[in-house]
Motif scaffolding. Structure first.
Motif, PDB file in Angstrom:
ATOM      1  N   GLN A   1      13.826  -0.305  12.112  1.00 60.46           N
ATOM      2  CA  GLN A   1      14.924  -0.142  13.185  1.00 60.46           C
ATOM      3  C   GLN A   1      14.198   1.011  14.192  1.00 60.46           C
ATOM      4  OE1 GLN A   1      19.007   0.412  12.605  1.00 60.46           O
ATOM      5  NE2 GLN A   1      19.484  -0.522  14.268  1.00 60.46           N
ATOM      6  N   ALA A   2      13.969   1.907  13.395  1.00 62.21           N
ATOM      7  CA  ALA A   2      13.751   3.295  14.199  1.00 62.21           C
ATOM      8  C   ALA A   2      11.889   3.004  14.882  1.00 62.21           C
ATOM      9  CB  ALA A   2      13.446   4.426  13.397  1.00 62.21           C
ATOM     10  N   GLY A   3      11.296   1.833  14.581  1.00 66.27           N
ATOM     11  CA  GLY A   3       9.951   1.515  15.220  1.00 66.27           C
ATOM     12  C   GLY A   3       8.826   2.297  14.310  1.00 66.27           C
ATOM     13  N   ALA A   4       9.232   2.974  13.191  1.00 63.98           N
ATOM     14  CA  ALA A   4       8.194   3.736  12.316  1.00 63.98           C
ATOM     15  C   ALA A   4       7.518   2.770  11.407  1.00 63.98           C
ATOM     16  CB  ALA A   4       9.068   4.841  11.284  1.00 63.98           C
ATOM     17  N   VAL A   5       6.466   3.176  10.947  1.00 67.13           N
ATOM     18  CA  VAL A   5       5.486   2.615  10.162  1.00 67.13           C
ATOM     19  C   VAL A   5       5.830   3.031   8.541  1.00 67.13           C
ATOM     20  CG1 VAL A   5       2.930   2.232   9.475  1.00 67.13           C
ATOM     21  CG2 VAL A   5       3.819   2.556  11.744  1.00 67.13           C
ATOM     22  N   TYR A   6       6.248   2.249   7.653  1.00 63.45           N
ATOM     23  CA  TYR A   6       6.658   2.437   6.397  1.00 63.45           C
ATOM     24  C   TYR A   6       5.560   2.423   5.333  1.00 63.45           C
ATOM     25  CZ  TYR A   6       9.920   2.161   2.267  1.00 63.45           C
ATOM     26  OH  TYR A   6      10.639   2.504   1.171  1.00 63.45           O
ATOM     27  N   LEU A   7       5.524   3.491   4.536  1.00 64.30           N
ATOM     28  CA  LEU A   7       4.406   3.655   3.530  1.00 64.30           C
ATOM     29  C   LEU A   7       4.995   4.030   2.440  1.00 64.30           C
ATOM     30  CD1 LEU A   7       1.403   6.050   4.501  1.00 64.30           C
ATOM     31  CD2 LEU A   7       2.030   4.927   2.076  1.00 64.30           C
ATOM     32  N   PRO A   8       5.164   3.067   1.508  1.00 68.62           N
ATOM     33  CA  PRO A   8       5.610   3.314   0.016  1.00 68.62           C
ATOM     34  C   PRO A   8       4.556   3.653  -0.799  1.00 68.62           C
ATOM     35  CG  PRO A   8       5.563   1.084   0.183  1.00 68.62           C
ATOM     36  CD  PRO A   8       4.883   1.827   1.801  1.00 68.62           C
ATOM     37  N   LEU A   9       4.811   4.629  -1.634  1.00 68.77           N
ATOM     38  CA  LEU A   9       3.845   5.093  -2.682  1.00 68.77           C
ATOM     39  C   LEU A   9       4.397   4.712  -4.030  1.00 68.77           C
ATOM     40  CD1 LEU A   9       2.614   8.470  -1.382  1.00 68.77           C
ATOM     41  CD2 LEU A   9       1.488   6.353  -1.022  1.00 68.77           C
ATOM     42  N   ASN A  10       3.588   4.288  -5.039  1.00 67.04           N
ATOM     43  CA  ASN A  10       3.803   4.244  -6.415  1.00 67.04           C
ATOM     44  C   ASN A  10       4.243   5.315  -6.929  1.00 67.04           C
ATOM     45  OD1 ASN A  10       3.678   3.757  -9.210  1.00 67.04           O
ATOM     46  ND2 ASN A  10       1.901   2.338  -9.013  1.00 67.04           N
ATOM     47  N   THR A  11       5.341   5.540  -7.555  1.00 68.85           N
ATOM     48  CA  THR A  11       6.028   6.708  -8.160  1.00 68.85           C
ATOM     49  C   THR A  11       5.279   7.063  -9.468  1.00 68.85           C
ATOM     50  OG1 THR A  11       7.209   5.057  -9.664  1.00 68.85           O
ATOM     51  CG2 THR A  11       8.375   6.045  -7.622  1.00 68.85           C
ATOM     52  N   ALA A  12       4.156   6.529  -9.864  1.00 71.71           N
ATOM     53  CA  ALA A  12       3.331   7.066 -11.016  1.00 71.71           C
ATOM     54  C   ALA A  12       2.224   7.892 -10.549  1.00 71.71           C
ATOM     55  CB  ALA A  12       2.872   5.830 -11.790  1.00 71.71           C
ATOM     56  N   TYR A  13       1.783   7.838  -9.194  1.00 74.01           N
ATOM     57  CA  TYR A  13       0.652   8.444  -8.525  1.00 74.01           C
ATOM     58  C   TYR A  13       0.780  10.132  -8.990  1.00 74.01           C
ATOM     59  CZ  TYR A  13      -1.039   4.384  -5.965  1.00 74.01           C
ATOM     60  OH  TYR A  13      -1.487   3.395  -5.412  1.00 74.01           O
ATOM     61  N   THR A  14      -0.283  10.448  -9.247  1.00 73.97           N
ATOM     62  CA  THR A  14      -0.516  11.954  -9.519  1.00 73.97           C
ATOM     63  C   THR A  14      -0.499  12.824  -8.198  1.00 73.97           C
ATOM     64  OG1 THR A  14      -2.926  12.078  -9.598  1.00 73.97           O
ATOM     65  CG2 THR A  14      -1.616  11.384 -11.768  1.00 73.97           C
ATOM     66  N   GLN A  15      -0.335  14.003  -8.363  1.00 75.63           N
ATOM     67  CA  GLN A  15      -0.421  15.106  -7.219  1.00 75.63           C
ATOM     68  C   GLN A  15      -1.661  14.860  -6.157  1.00 75.63           C
ATOM     69  OE1 GLN A  15       0.323  18.996  -7.966  1.00 75.63           O
ATOM     70  NE2 GLN A  15       0.580  19.659  -5.798  1.00 75.63           N
ATOM     71  N   SER A  16      -2.796  14.655  -6.934  1.00 76.12           N
ATOM     72  CA  SER A  16      -4.105  14.787  -6.375  1.00 76.12           C
ATOM     73  C   SER A  16      -4.275  13.339  -5.439  1.00 76.12           C
ATOM     74  CB  SER A  16      -5.152  14.783  -7.297  1.00 76.12           C
ATOM     75  OG  SER A  16      -5.349  13.864  -8.227  1.00 76.12           O
ATOM     76  N   GLU A  17      -3.653  12.182  -6.020  1.00 73.44           N
ATOM     77  CA  GLU A  17      -3.655  10.927  -5.491  1.00 73.44           C
ATOM     78  C   GLU A  17      -2.797  11.107  -4.258  1.00 73.44           C
ATOM     79  OE1 GLU A  17      -4.409   7.773  -9.268  1.00 73.44           O
ATOM     80  OE2 GLU A  17      -2.434   9.203  -9.224  1.00 73.44           O
ATOM     81  N   VAL A  18      -1.691  11.615  -4.549  1.00 73.58           N
ATOM     82  CA  VAL A  18      -0.608  11.671  -3.226  1.00 73.58           C
ATOM     83  C   VAL A  18      -1.265  12.590  -2.098  1.00 73.58           C
ATOM     84  CG1 VAL A  18       1.619  12.393  -2.677  1.00 73.58           C
ATOM     85  CG2 VAL A  18       1.376  11.260  -4.606  1.00 73.58           C
ATOM     86  N   ARG A  19      -2.067  13.631  -2.586  1.00 76.87           N
ATOM     87  CA  ARG A  19      -2.381  14.584  -1.616  1.00 76.87           C
ATOM     88  C   ARG A  19      -3.348  13.706  -0.593  1.00 76.87           C
ATOM     89  NH1 ARG A  19      -3.156  19.980  -1.238  1.00 76.87           N
ATOM     90  NH2 ARG A  19      -2.504  20.191  -3.702  1.00 76.87           N
ATOM     91  N   TYR A  20      -4.398  12.606  -1.245  1.00 80.62           N
ATOM     92  CA  TYR A  20      -5.075  12.025  -0.350  1.00 80.62           C
ATOM     93  C   TYR A  20      -4.461  11.257   0.786  1.00 80.62           C
ATOM     94  CZ  TYR A  20      -8.044   8.103   1.169  1.00 80.62           C
ATOM     95  OH  TYR A  20      -8.746   7.413   2.180  1.00 80.62           O
ATOM     96  N   PHE A  21      -3.378  10.298   0.346  1.00 78.29           N
ATOM     97  CA  PHE A  21      -2.392   9.520   1.039  1.00 78.29           C
ATOM     98  C   PHE A  21      -1.959  10.330   2.132  1.00 78.29           C
ATOM     99  CE2 PHE A  21      -1.945   7.309  -3.305  1.00 78.29           C
ATOM    100  CZ  PHE A  21      -3.161   6.368  -2.870  1.00 78.29           C
ATOM    101  N   ILE A  22      -1.265  11.351   1.952  1.00 74.52           N
ATOM    102  CA  ILE A  22      -0.699  12.079   2.915  1.00 74.52           C
ATOM    103  C   ILE A  22      -1.628  12.604   4.001  1.00 74.52           C
ATOM    104  CG2 ILE A  22       0.786  14.305   3.549  1.00 74.52           C
ATOM    105  CD1 ILE A  22       2.134  13.584   0.750  1.00 74.52           C
ATOM    106  N   GLU A  23      -2.671  13.217   3.550  1.00 73.74           N
ATOM    107  CA  GLU A  23      -3.564  13.621   4.433  1.00 73.74           C
ATOM    108  C   GLU A  23      -4.362  12.462   5.390  1.00 73.74           C
ATOM    109  OE1 GLU A  23      -6.590  16.051   1.741  1.00 73.74           O
ATOM    110  OE2 GLU A  23      -5.271  17.471   1.796  1.00 73.74           O
ATOM    111  N   ASP A  24      -4.486  11.336   4.957  1.00 69.87           N
ATOM    112  CA  ASP A  24      -4.990  10.458   5.810  1.00 69.87           C
ATOM    113  C   ASP A  24      -3.968   9.762   6.613  1.00 69.87           C
ATOM    114  OD1 ASP A  24      -7.434   8.484   5.943  1.00 69.87           O
ATOM    115  OD2 ASP A  24      -5.960   7.176   5.413  1.00 69.87           O
ATOM    116  N   ALA A  25      -2.841   9.660   5.850  1.00 72.66           N
ATOM    117  CA  ALA A  25      -1.608   8.918   7.058  1.00 72.66           C
ATOM    118  C   ALA A  25      -1.090   9.737   7.873  1.00 72.66           C
ATOM    119  CB  ALA A  25      -0.735   8.137   6.142  1.00 72.66           C
TER     120      ALA A  25
END
Length: 496
Positions: free
Chosen positions: A75-99
């Motif tokens: 509704q807000a026109g945003a781009v929804y990016l769900p992440l697997n809750t099992a991802y480790t900190q290093s994995e999450v870091r990549y997604f956040i830096e990229d997106a």
């Protein structure tokens, strides 16, 4: 203002007092309550600085608030990016830096880790299992209306990361048209309506649980028994009051392992759907023998949503994934040219369901998405004379375990970094419950290194579902005359 996905899935329910979500604690949300909560959360997103086109990262629990948050992003026109809750900190870091998201929502228990990743540069909010957290508190104070952001068919609605054999994760850009077209096709094909009650025990950071299950339910007005996680006892207790179950092969093997799962139990059920991993033919047969139902198997991937489905009315053939969905073209090719019926080739797909490309990866997009619009899936298949498709292999050595995609190169990179390891080859073997199990063949430089020691180094760096179930120490890896590791030999040698 028009908003393609919101106008089709959410807006029509503003005055709908039918029950939408039945929750684990015995409470329920009506559709009208859901629409109001979506608006409250959309106000929170907007107030946090989220503008149309901005990414909103969500790594949190499966709750009704989480589904409303997805609706709020739309509704807000945003781009929804769900992440697997099992991802480790290093994995999450990549997604956040990229997106580069404008807002991140996480479980309160991981807030300190997220703060370490983001610093003060990104807005952070929390959402807990018990529907508490800063996001909920903020939403409670917001009005139940929101001026819907204008979004057209080609605007992005979601960004889902899917790893490649290079080990670097790719963000698949999914538009409003991509998601809506697939939902319309599936709702029509599977005859989903407001008389259905779906048992939902899938994760919602995944195409299957979020876009297939929830979008079709919203489009049709179906009722959803929304479970935090899969539990055999809970599924069995809900089946008599339900009509549909969407699951992965693991669901069905575990149900078959329970003597309470009988034909009388499922007499009101009309559809069992399986996907996200290959369904073994013996599971298909055992299920029909036990219940009289033939599981409907379909085929899809992150970049395309669903591509094919066995028919609702007609033969559901074990070991096949059925026919191309209406509006979707599927070709079996060799070097980009269609092969004859019955011949093995690359599966390519074109249609409104096919994604817009990979985020920040124009070269990778050009490699896998042809100018003609056909997407090269990397899966090998066969199409019979009637158009029915079977998957015969995965060119990219993708492993699918418990419905999760696992890419060997990512795991191999971690193993190869362990001191004393010379090289490794990660591969999958059949597993009756999970579809496939992950194994790692390893050649050592240090003969004193043990498989236990390797696991202790590797596993903290990877989500649990990626952990090799066995480390096989070898003198050398099997190779062909060109020096390529023969994973087919490893799979054959260690399949039992």
């Amino acid at each position: 203002m028009t908003n393609t996905l919101y106008d089709a899935l959410i807006a029509p329910h503003a005055n709908n007092d039918d029950v939408f979500l039945d929750l684990d604690d015995g409470s329920s949300w009506t559709y009208a309550q859901f629409v109001a909560r979506v608006a409250q959360l959309a106000n929170v997103l907007s107030g946090a600085g989220v503008a149309p086109g901005d990414r909103v990262v969500v790594q949190g629990p499966k709750t009704a608030e989480s589904i409303a948050l997805y609706g709020a992003a739309v509704q807000a026109g945003a781009v929804y990016l769900p992440l697997n809750t099992a991802y480790t900190q290093s994995e999450v870091r990549y997604f956040i830096e990229d997106a580069a998201p404008a807002l991140i929502i996480c479980d309160p228990r991981s807030l300190s880790e997220m703060e370490e990743i983001c610093g003060a540069s990104t807005e952070l909010m929390t959402l807990a299992n018990d529907a508490t957290g800063s996001l909920v508190l903020a939403a409670n104070e917001q009005p139940t209306t929101f001026e819907t952001a204008a979004r057209g068919p080609e605007d992005l609605a979601a960004l889902l990361y899917t790893s490649g054999t290079t080990g670097r994760s790719k963000g698949a850009m999914l538009s409003h048209k991509n998601l809506l077209s697939n939902s319309v096709s599936l709702t029509d094909l599977w005859q989903i309506s407001n008389t259905d009650r779906l048992i939902h025990a899938l994760p919602i950071f995944h195409t299957h649980g979020l876009f297939v299950a929830m979008n079709t339910s919203l489009l049709s007005g179906a009722r959803v028994r929304f479970m935090a996680a899969f539990n055999v006892d809970d599924i069995i207790s809900e089946i008599p009051a339900s009509t549909m179950l969407m699951g992965v092969p693991t669901f069905y093997t575990r149900l078959l392992g329970d003597e309470r799962f009988t034909k009388p139990l499922v007499e009101k059920m009309r559809l069992f759907v399986s996907g996200s991993a290959p369904l073994l033919a013996e599971t298909h047969t055992a299920f029909e023998d036990r219940t009289g139902h033939r599981i409907l198997e379909r085929y899809g991937m992150t970049e395309t949503n669903m591509i094919t489905s066995n028919p609702f009315d007609g033969d559901r053939v074990a070991g096949t994934v059925g026919f191309a969905l209406p509006g979707t073209e599927v070709e079996i090719t060799e070097d980009g040219k269609p092969v004859a019926a019955g011949e093995v080739g690359m599966i390519e797909v074109r249609g409104d369901n096919v994604f817009q490309g990979y985020w920040n990866m124009p070269e990778k997009t050009a490699e896998e998405l042809r100018e003609s619009g056909f997407f090269i899936t990397g899966d090998l298949g066969v199409k019979d004379a009637d158009g029915r498709i079977s998957i015969v292999g995965r060119q990219k050595d993708l492993i699918i375990s418990g419905g999760y995609n696992i890419y060997p190169k990512e795991i191999e990179d971690v193993i190869n970094d362990v001191d004393g390891v010379l090289e490794s080859a990660v591969f999958g073997i059949p597993h009756a419950d999970f579809g496939e199990s992950v194994l790692a063949a390893i050649v050592l430089e240090n003969p004193d290194l043990t498989d236990t020691a390797i696991g202790q180094k590797v596993e903290p760096q990877l989500a649990r579902f990626k952990h090799p179930r066995r480390y096989i120490i070898m003198d050398e890896l099997p190779r062909n005359t060109m020096g390529k590791v023969q994973k087919n030999v490893l799979r054959e040698d260690h399949k039992t």
